[in-house]
Design a protein around this motif. Structure first.
Motif, PDB file in Angstrom:
ATOM      1  N   GLU A 290       0.832  -1.206   0.000  1.00 27.11           N
ATOM      2  CA  GLU A 290       0.000   0.000   0.000  1.00 27.11           C
ATOM      3  C   GLU A 290       0.866   1.256   0.000  1.00 27.11           C
ATOM      4  O   GLU A 290       0.573   2.229  -0.700  1.00 27.11           O
ATOM      5  CB  GLU A 290      -0.940   0.007   1.213  1.00 27.11           C
ATOM      6  CG  GLU A 290      -2.145  -0.893   1.091  1.00 27.11           C
ATOM      7  CD  GLU A 290      -1.828  -2.364   1.299  1.00 27.11           C
ATOM      8  OE1 GLU A 290      -2.632  -3.221   0.893  1.00 27.11           O
ATOM      9  OE2 GLU A 290      -0.761  -2.664   1.879  1.00 27.11           O
ATOM     10  N   ALA A 291       1.923   1.234   0.778  1.00 28.70           N
ATOM     11  CA  ALA A 291       2.814   2.392   0.825  1.00 28.70           C
ATOM     12  C   ALA A 291       3.490   2.621  -0.522  1.00 28.70           C
ATOM     13  O   ALA A 291       3.677   3.775  -0.951  1.00 28.70           O
ATOM     14  CB  ALA A 291       3.871   2.194   1.913  1.00 28.70           C
ATOM     15  N   LEU A 292       3.841   1.548  -1.213  1.00 29.84           N
ATOM     16  CA  LEU A 292       4.491   1.689  -2.513  1.00 29.84           C
ATOM     17  C   LEU A 292       3.523   2.169  -3.590  1.00 29.84           C
ATOM     18  O   LEU A 292       3.924   2.809  -4.561  1.00 29.84           O
ATOM     19  CB  LEU A 292       5.148   0.366  -2.915  1.00 29.84           C
ATOM     20  CG  LEU A 292       6.346  -0.039  -2.051  1.00 29.84           C
ATOM     21  CD1 LEU A 292       6.830  -1.435  -2.407  1.00 29.84           C
ATOM     22  CD2 LEU A 292       7.488   0.966  -2.189  1.00 29.84           C
TER      23      LEU A 292
ATOM     24  N   ALA B  21       8.280  -6.461  -8.092  1.00 25.90           N
ATOM     25  CA  ALA B  21       9.242  -6.189  -7.024  1.00 25.90           C
ATOM     26  C   ALA B  21       8.532  -5.685  -5.775  1.00 25.90           C
ATOM     27  O   ALA B  21       8.891  -6.061  -4.644  1.00 25.90           O
ATOM     28  CB  ALA B  21      10.264  -5.160  -7.498  1.00 25.90           C
ATOM     29  N   SER B  22       7.506  -4.849  -5.953  1.00 26.73           N
ATOM     30  CA  SER B  22       6.743  -4.336  -4.813  1.00 26.73           C
ATOM     31  C   SER B  22       6.074  -5.475  -4.061  1.00 26.73           C
ATOM     32  O   SER B  22       6.106  -5.535  -2.823  1.00 26.73           O
ATOM     33  CB  SER B  22       5.688  -3.333  -5.291  1.00 26.73           C
ATOM     34  OG  SER B  22       6.283  -2.209  -5.896  1.00 26.73           O
ATOM     35  N   TRP B  23       5.442  -6.365  -4.813  1.00 27.47           N
ATOM     36  CA  TRP B  23       4.781  -7.508  -4.178  1.00 27.47           C
ATOM     37  C   TRP B  23       5.793  -8.376  -3.441  1.00 27.47           C
ATOM     38  O   TRP B  23       5.554  -8.796  -2.301  1.00 27.47           O
ATOM     39  CB  TRP B  23       4.058  -8.341  -5.232  1.00 27.47           C
ATOM     40  CG  TRP B  23       3.462  -9.589  -4.647  1.00 27.47           C
ATOM     41  CD1 TRP B  23       2.253  -9.729  -4.057  1.00 27.47           C
ATOM     42  CD2 TRP B  23       4.106 -10.875  -4.577  1.00 27.47           C
ATOM     43  NE1 TRP B  23       2.086 -11.027  -3.613  1.00 27.47           N
ATOM     44  CE2 TRP B  23       3.204 -11.745  -3.914  1.00 27.47           C
ATOM     45  CE3 TRP B  23       5.350 -11.368  -5.001  1.00 27.47           C
ATOM     46  CZ2 TRP B  23       3.522 -13.080  -3.677  1.00 27.47           C
ATOM     47  CZ3 TRP B  23       5.651 -12.694  -4.762  1.00 27.47           C
ATOM     48  CH2 TRP B  23       4.741 -13.540  -4.106  1.00 27.47           C
TER      49      TRP B  23
ATOM     50  N   ALA C  10      15.065   0.241  -3.038  1.00 26.56           N
ATOM     51  CA  ALA C  10      15.165   0.003  -4.477  1.00 26.56           C
ATOM     52  C   ALA C  10      13.784  -0.151  -5.098  1.00 26.56           C
ATOM     53  O   ALA C  10      13.507   0.399  -6.177  1.00 26.56           O
ATOM     54  CB  ALA C  10      16.008  -1.245  -4.742  1.00 26.56           C
ATOM     55  N   ALA C  11      12.900  -0.889  -4.434  1.00 28.50           N
ATOM     56  CA  ALA C  11      11.540  -1.058  -4.944  1.00 28.50           C
ATOM     57  C   ALA C  11      10.803   0.272  -4.980  1.00 28.50           C
ATOM     58  O   ALA C  11      10.063   0.567  -5.925  1.00 28.50           O
ATOM     59  CB  ALA C  11      10.776  -2.065  -4.085  1.00 28.50           C
TER      60      ALA C  11
ATOM     61  N   GLU D  77       2.189   6.935  -7.095  1.00 25.38           N
ATOM     62  CA  GLU D  77       1.329   8.070  -7.442  1.00 25.38           C
ATOM     63  C   GLU D  77       2.007   9.405  -7.158  1.00 25.38           C
ATOM     64  O   GLU D  77       1.825  10.376  -7.898  1.00 25.38           O
ATOM     65  CB  GLU D  77       0.004   7.974  -6.695  1.00 25.38           C
ATOM     66  CG  GLU D  77      -0.887   6.860  -7.194  1.00 25.38           C
ATOM     67  CD  GLU D  77      -1.139   6.949  -8.689  1.00 25.38           C
ATOM     68  OE1 GLU D  77      -1.489   8.039  -9.176  1.00 25.38           O
ATOM     69  OE2 GLU D  77      -0.968   5.930  -9.388  1.00 25.38           O
ATOM     70  N   LEU D  78       2.791   9.466  -6.100  1.00 23.54           N
ATOM     71  CA  LEU D  78       3.540  10.693  -5.828  1.00 23.54           C
ATOM     72  C   LEU D  78       4.595  10.920  -6.904  1.00 23.54           C
ATOM     73  O   LEU D  78       4.863  12.059  -7.297  1.00 23.54           O
ATOM     74  CB  LEU D  78       4.192  10.610  -4.446  1.00 23.54           C
ATOM     75  CG  LEU D  78       3.233  10.535  -3.252  1.00 23.54           C
ATOM     76  CD1 LEU D  78       4.019  10.450  -1.948  1.00 23.54           C
ATOM     77  CD2 LEU D  78       2.299  11.737  -3.229  1.00 23.54           C
TER      78      LEU D  78
END
Length: 355
Positions: free
Chosen positions: A69-71, A281-283, A222-223, A76-77
């Motif tokens: 969720e944070a990623l 990578a995020s997952w 890195a992600a 979006e930012l």
């Protein structure tokens, strides 16, 4: 590996995107004394949306969601080149949590999760970058108190940080310390949408926080940089395509020329491939999958290079307006080159993949 974002995660994405778009574009017209960050947007995101506590456990005052969720927020930012101190705080909070020091996490994380304070992690050092061992910054225990000596550079969001965390070498390996924000010195950034700084330590007292998992922190960083780069690249490519439809040469839109169609199509393929890799990578890093080290290294190198290519293409296709201060084109180029250096260059991560 197959996964899809949930309805709640897509709703979070929409909320953050709407907040960023309502606060206008990223153009900065005051190169000498432009605003450090968008305080109105930061107030909305931290206070109303509650993005700061997404990846912080409920025990420490957060919402108890995952890094995924944070990623999503980071992506979006990045899409809006938002000038808010989120990325540095996310990485600093993760570094603190990896120490396993419950009392210090309970003391430091709640105000960060509420967005009341800004945190920053001082990691990189001159000449050696973001290595995971043999830091030149050293900490010594004298009469029951820790004293730090060294220099840290490229400290994300350091200029406005209330909580400064420093990785330093001890006799038993790297450790994490909290130091007085007075040690932070603002620097002139390549990317004016950031607020990097350096930290000067000369027998500076520090508070012991524990031993961080530097490899885990590097994977998260890195992600995060990968998804931020993809978000920015995707939006900037869209803006470039739209401009190519209205800019004319030889009596016709430049987007109608076959050669330019091919170039833009190539960039589209690059962005879509990078986006898929960044999400994988995020997952992986959120799930602590065993493939996280490999996927985050691949994503960091591929996504930042993709963004560099898209940023350069956009500058060229925008023509003269693309090199003016008033236009956002130069901000994408600077962000792209800065992201390629943050937390390891593409060549660094490729070397890590090769073992």
């Amino acid at each position: 590996m197959r996964f899809a974002f949930t309805e709640e995660q897509e709703a979070l994405r929409d909320v953050v995107r709407t907040a960023v778009e309502r606060n206008g574009g990223p153009t900065i017209r005051e190169p000498a004394d432009g605003p450090g960050f968008d305080e109105d947007l930061w107030s909305q995101l931290s206070g109303q949306v509650g993005v700061c506590g997404l990846a912080v456990p409920e025990a420490y005052g957060g919402d108890g969601f995952s890094l995924l969720e944070a990623l999503i927020v980071v992506e979006e930012l990045g899409r809006g080149l938002a000038r808010v101190p989120y990325l540095g705080g996310l990485i600093a909070a993760e570094a603190l949590q990896t120490t396993g020091n419950d009392p210090e996490c309970a003391r430091l994380l709640p105000p960060l999760a509420r967005g009341e304070k800004i945190a920053s992690l001082a990691w990189a050092e001159p000449g050696i970058g973001w290595r995971t061992d043999d830091f030149t910054t050293a900490a010594a225990l004298v009469n029951g108190r820790w004293w730090l000596t060294g220099r840290k550079v490229h400290v994300l969001d350091g200029s406005r940080a209330d909580t400064v965390l420093v990785i330093a070498t001890t006799d038993d390996g790297p450790a994490l310390f909290a130091v007085d924000p007075g040690s932070v010195v603002a620097t002139t950034p390549l990317d004016p949408t950031r607020q990097p700084a350096r930290v000067e330590l000369d027998d500076t007292p520090g508070t012991w926080l524990g031993r961080p998992d530097v490899h885990r922190v590097l994977e998260v960083a890195a992600a995060a940089v990968a998804v931020e780069s993809v978000g920015a690249a995707q939006r900037w490519l869209h803006e470039t395509v739209e401009y190519a439809k209205v800019r004319t040469q030889f009596g016709r839109p430049i987007g109608s020329f076959q050669a330019l169609k091919h170039r833009l199509a190539d960039r589209h393929v690059d962005v879509e491939a990078a986006r898929s890799l960044s999400h994988a990578a995020s997952w992986a890093v959120a799930a602590r999958d065993e493939r996280a080290p490999e996927l985050t290294a691949m994503a960091k190198s591929a996504c930042t290079e993709c963004y560099q290519a898209v940023a350069a293409e956009g500058i060229q296709l925008h023509g003269g307006i693309g090199i003016t201060w008033e236009h956002e084109a130069h901000l994408h180029l600077k962000r792209a080159h800065a992201n390629a250096q943050l937390f390891g260059t593409p060549s660094h991560h490729r070397a890590a993949l090769l073992g």
